[in-house]
Design a protein around this motif. Structure first.
Motif, mmCIF file in Angstrom:
data_model
loop_
_atom_site.group_PDB
_atom_site.id
_atom_site.type_symbol
_atom_site.label_atom_id
_atom_site.label_comp_id
_atom_site.label_asym_id
_atom_site.label_seq_id
_atom_site.Cartn_x
_atom_site.Cartn_y
_atom_site.Cartn_z
ATOM 1 N N ASN A 152 -1.108 3.442 -121.565
ATOM 2 C CA ASN A 152 -1.420 2.431 -120.555
ATOM 3 C C ASN A 152 -0.468 2.521 -119.364
ATOM 4 O OD1 ASN A 152 -3.720 0.996 -121.443
ATOM 5 N ND2 ASN A 152 -2.484 -0.046 -122.990
ATOM 6 N N VAL A 153 0.801 2.771 -119.628
ATOM 7 C CA VAL A 153 1.771 2.945 -118.545
ATOM 8 C C VAL A 153 1.359 4.129 -117.682
ATOM 9 C CG1 VAL A 153 4.173 3.569 -118.034
ATOM 10 C CG2 VAL A 153 3.671 1.883 -119.810
ATOM 11 N N CYS A 154 1.004 5.233 -118.322
ATOM 12 C CA CYS A 154 0.581 6.428 -117.581
ATOM 13 C C CYS A 154 -0.700 6.161 -116.788
ATOM 14 C CB CYS A 154 0.364 7.602 -118.538
ATOM 15 S SG CYS A 154 1.877 8.177 -119.322
ATOM 16 N N ILE A 155 -1.652 5.475 -117.397
ATOM 17 C CA ILE A 155 -2.917 5.173 -116.729
ATOM 18 C C ILE A 155 -2.682 4.323 -115.486
ATOM 19 C CG2 ILE A 155 -5.078 3.868 -116.973
ATOM 20 C CD1 ILE A 155 -5.026 4.777 -119.981
ATOM 21 N N ILE A 184 -0.470 -6.924 -130.551
ATOM 22 C CA ILE A 184 -0.026 -8.245 -131.008
ATOM 23 C C ILE A 184 0.228 -9.183 -129.832
ATOM 24 C CG2 ILE A 184 1.821 -9.461 -132.229
ATOM 25 C CD1 ILE A 184 2.103 -6.861 -133.937
ATOM 26 N N SER A 185 0.963 -8.718 -128.828
ATOM 27 C CA SER A 185 1.290 -9.572 -127.681
ATOM 28 C C SER A 185 0.037 -9.995 -126.931
ATOM 29 C CB SER A 185 2.244 -8.853 -126.731
ATOM 30 O OG SER A 185 3.474 -8.649 -127.358
ATOM 31 N N PHE A 186 -0.908 -9.073 -126.787
ATOM 32 C CA PHE A 186 -2.147 -9.396 -126.085
ATOM 33 C C PHE A 186 -2.870 -10.531 -126.809
ATOM 34 C CE2 PHE A 186 -6.523 -8.993 -124.739
ATOM 35 C CZ PHE A 186 -6.410 -8.683 -123.391
ATOM 36 N N GLY A 238 -4.300 -12.734 -123.883
ATOM 37 C CA GLY A 238 -4.655 -11.845 -122.787
ATOM 38 C C GLY A 238 -4.143 -12.295 -121.432
ATOM 39 N N LYS A 239 -3.048 -13.063 -121.419
ATOM 40 C CA LYS A 239 -2.516 -13.577 -120.159
ATOM 41 C C LYS A 239 -1.020 -13.293 -120.058
ATOM 42 C CE LYS A 239 -5.975 -17.077 -119.817
ATOM 43 N NZ LYS A 239 -6.363 -18.418 -119.659
ATOM 44 N N ILE A 263 -4.688 -10.567 -118.128
ATOM 45 C CA ILE A 263 -4.337 -9.153 -118.187
ATOM 46 C C ILE A 263 -5.593 -8.430 -118.665
ATOM 47 C CG2 ILE A 263 -2.915 -7.443 -119.369
ATOM 48 C CD1 ILE A 263 -0.685 -9.535 -119.447
ATOM 49 N N SER A 264 -5.897 -7.317 -118.036
ATOM 50 C CA SER A 264 -7.129 -6.593 -118.318
ATOM 51 C C SER A 264 -7.272 -6.263 -119.814
ATOM 52 C CB SER A 264 -7.164 -5.308 -117.498
ATOM 53 O OG SER A 264 -8.275 -4.518 -117.855
#
Length: 157
Positions: A25-28, A60-62, A67-68, A76-77
């Motif tokens: 995700n970081v790379c994307i 887990i965090s999502f 999702g916020k 967050i997407s």
């Protein structure tokens, strides 16, 4: 006891997958913007505030934060969750279908590169050269290993 050990290995492979999915995700997000993917802390794409480590646990965090972002409370997407889940499942499937650890590592790296390419191309209609060169490097590396079998096709006989 053997069953329990197998479950632990499956969970371990899945967790490694979702952690590398988080890196994907970081790379994307960063590669199409010509930002450094290795250095720098994660941040909310909306408010740009740094995300603390306990809010950056894959999947887990999502779910826990609904999702916020904890700070700005903006969505967050879902893409972040999907990429991490796909990577975890993909790593698990590669592990279950390969009997060679070298092939598992090779196919996992290739899988994550293709996943990053897919999502960058989907959003930006580009494929960064660094990803193309990485795949070419893997292909050259594989060609110098004559007994390196990465096939998913198995003989039934």
């Amino acid at each position: 006891m053997i069953f329990f050990d197998s479950i632990l290995v499956f969970v371990f492979v899945f967790v490694i997958g979702i952690c590398l999915g988080s890196f994907a995700n970081v790379c994307i997000y960063r590669l199409p913007r010509n930002k450094q993917a290795i250095t720098g802390r994660s941040f909310c794409p909306k408010c740009k505030k740094t995300i603390r480590w306990f809010d950056n646990l894959p999947l887990i965090s999502f779910l826990l934060l609904n999702g916020k972002c904890r700070k700005c409370h903006k969505s967050i997407s879902l893409e972040y969750f999907i990429v991490e889940l796909i990577t975890g499942i993909g790593f698990l499937l590669i592990y279950l279908n390969s009997n060679n650890y070298h092939a598992i590592i090779f196919l996992s790296v290739l899988f994550i590169l293709y996943l990053i390419i897919f999502f960058i191309d989907l959003k930006h209609s580009i494929i960064p050269d660094s990803l193309n060169f990485s795949i070419m490097g893997l292909a050259i590396f594989k060609n110098f290993l004559p007994n390196f079998n990465t096939s998913f096709i198995h003989d039934i006989n």
